[in-house]
Scaffold this active site. Structure first.
Site, mmCIF file in Angstrom:
data_model
loop_
_atom_site.group_PDB
_atom_site.id
_atom_site.type_symbol
_atom_site.label_atom_id
_atom_site.label_comp_id
_atom_site.label_asym_id
_atom_site.label_seq_id
_atom_site.Cartn_x
_atom_site.Cartn_y
_atom_site.Cartn_z
ATOM 1 N N GLY A 190 94.486 128.328 6.583
ATOM 2 C CA GLY A 190 94.270 128.962 7.872
ATOM 3 C C GLY A 190 94.448 130.456 7.782
ATOM 4 O O GLY A 190 95.193 130.955 6.945
ATOM 5 N N SER A 191 93.741 131.165 8.651
ATOM 6 C CA SER A 191 93.799 132.622 8.683
ATOM 7 C C SER A 191 94.099 133.068 10.097
ATOM 8 O O SER A 191 93.594 132.484 11.060
ATOM 9 C CB SER A 191 92.462 133.213 8.208
ATOM 10 O OG SER A 191 92.473 134.625 8.275
ATOM 11 N N GLY A 192 94.917 134.102 10.262
ATOM 12 C CA GLY A 192 95.253 134.587 11.596
ATOM 13 C C GLY A 192 95.945 133.504 12.402
ATOM 14 O O GLY A 192 96.894 132.865 11.950
#
Length: 463
Positions: free
Chosen positions: A115-117
């Site tokens: 996951g990102s952010g």
């Protein structure tokens, strides 16, 4: 004329088939690192079980299993986290209903979470290990954390409506993430986790990885710091967060992962296919089962002669990169993209056109936020079509999630019956800490060589 037209059509089909195979070779080789010279079958009858666009293999003795991968896009808008959170809650509820186990968690069915952010926060919460050895948070817990943060923004004078709420969280991430994760580190997860950020000191992407954390303490970061790093700068500012490894040997100056790898799907796939210590039998994309959860497109982009702000330009660029990764991954999966890869993507926020939540704010309250998320799940699913961009599928996002839940349960049941013949997902054991790396002249400690560095450098070159 009819025979001539039929011959021309057949010739066009052959050209399309050849073009597809060429692009599959390129995607597989340069995106995921295949080096097998026997890449695909270029014509004629294929052996049973062979898959186009992936290395040729001999006939399988038993049914091969799949490594299950969860990927969640990054973003600083409320709608980004809401769509992902609602999709995860829906998927977990379907899994519980199908298995009859009310205590089932998403981490019980996935082998890797990326996951990102905002997506990085959700991924970290889903795989964080509690004192009983089980996943600490459910999908509902993760979404509730996001909703509480948004509610504080709406009622606490954070400004900017829903977007202001999540930005307020990201402006002061330390305290909020400390309450959630305490002193848990990347090693304290029930499944491998991948979370990207951008390191200003090295001017390149940096990928937090449990595989590297287990290998050396110099890459073992606290989960609260990992989340702060991947969310840094999501409020539109250029502020960076200084993050140190748990032993203090590695230090980075991080800004949000959306700048480097807003869609971490390709990085997660590359990690699985090249990490033979944890996934020794994953040889190609046909051995994967991947769900990528995206975000709605921006609803209040400048129109007419209005000038776009810097934050709007950054968001448009990030959405373009995420779409490009989705197209590349769909291309690499080839004919398997309908069975082994799905993308949950909303085409904007439905209520934005009615004065609801928009990229810059609006909306108001948990009910409104959840309503927007449910409407995005009810939208038609968006699929990438080979050489033709995107199209609306016949199924909705919610129906796609139901189908994927069925596939996850089927894979879990297959592993239980296959026993030792199931694809091994080997959990790495922590190794002894390596000696600290010498600091550079400017006081910044260069990160030691790791697999994550290599992945980051590869994607910098590709993108």
């Amino acid at each position: 004329m009819e025979p001539a037209a039929a011959a021309a059509a057949a010739g066009q089909l052959d050209v399309d088939k050849l073009t597809y195979e060429i692009f599959s070779i390129l995607e597989s080789k340069f995106l995921f690192g295949y080096d097998d010279p026997k890449l695909v079958f270029s014509g004629g009858d294929e052996p049973q079980g062979a898959v186009k666009g992936t290395p040729a293999r001999g006939p399988a003795v038993v049914e091969r299993g799949k490594v299950c991968v969860l990927s969640i896009d990054g973003g600083g808008r409320a709608a980004d986290g809401l769509l992902a959170g609602a999709a995860l809650v829906s998927l977990e509820a379907s899994l519980r209903r199908r298995t009859g186990d009310e205590t089932a968690r998403l981490a019980d069915f996935f082998d890797v979470a990326a996951g990102s952010g905002a997506g990085g926060v959700l991924a970290a919460m889903l795989v964080a290990r509690g004192g009983d050895g089980r996943p600490m948070f459910s999908a509902e817990d993760a979404l509730a954390f996001l909703m509480r943060s948004l509610r504080r923004g709406w009622s606490g004078g954070g400004g900017g409506g829903a977007a202001g709420g999540i930005r307020a969280l990201f402006r002061r991430p330390g305290a909020a993430f400390r309450k959630v994760f305490g002193d848990l580190t990347l090693r304290d997860t029930v499944r491998p986790v991948l979370v990207p950020c951008y390191d200003l000191a090295s001017a390149g992407p940096f990928l937090f990885s449990r595989a590297d954390a287990v290998e050396t303490a110099a890459y073992d970061f606290r989960l609260r710091d990992v989340c702060a790093a991947t969310c840094a700068g999501s409020d539109g500012s250029a502020s960076a967060v200084e993050v140190r490894s748990s032993d203090g040997a590695t230090r980075i100056a991080a800004v949000g992962g959306g700048l480097a790898l807003g869609n971490p799907t390709a990085a997660a796939i590359t990690h699985v296919l090249n990490n033979k210590r944890e996934f020794p039998l994953a040889a190609g994309v046909e051995d994967l089962l991947v769900i990528s959860i995206g975000s709605g497109e921006c609803d209040n982009r400048p129109t007419g002669g209005a000038a776009a702000s810097t934050s709007e330009i950054v968001r448009i660029a990030a959405e373009g990169v995420a779409d490009m990764v989705d197209q590349a991954v769909a291309m690499a999966f080839g004919h398997n993209r309908t069975n082994n890869y799905i993308r949950i993507q909303a085409m904007g926020s439905p209520r934005a056109s009615r004065g609801g939540m928009r990229c810059g704010g609006g909306g108001g309250g948990d009910g409104a936020g959840w309503g927007v998320a449910e409407e995005m799940l009810s939208q038609k699913n968006v699929e990438s079509v080979l050489f033709r961009g995107k199209k609306l599928a016949e199924q909705t996002n919610a129906e796609k999630l139901e189908w994927f839940a069925h596939e996850l349960v089927k894979e879990r049941d297959r592993r239980r019956t296959a026993g030792a013949l199931a694809p091994a997902v080997v959990k790495q054991q922590p190794s002894e800490s390596a000696p600290a790396t010498a600091a550079a002249a400017d006081g910044h400690t260069p990160p030691p060589t790791s697999y994550s560095n290599l992945v980051s450098q590869m994607f910098t070159t590709i993108l």
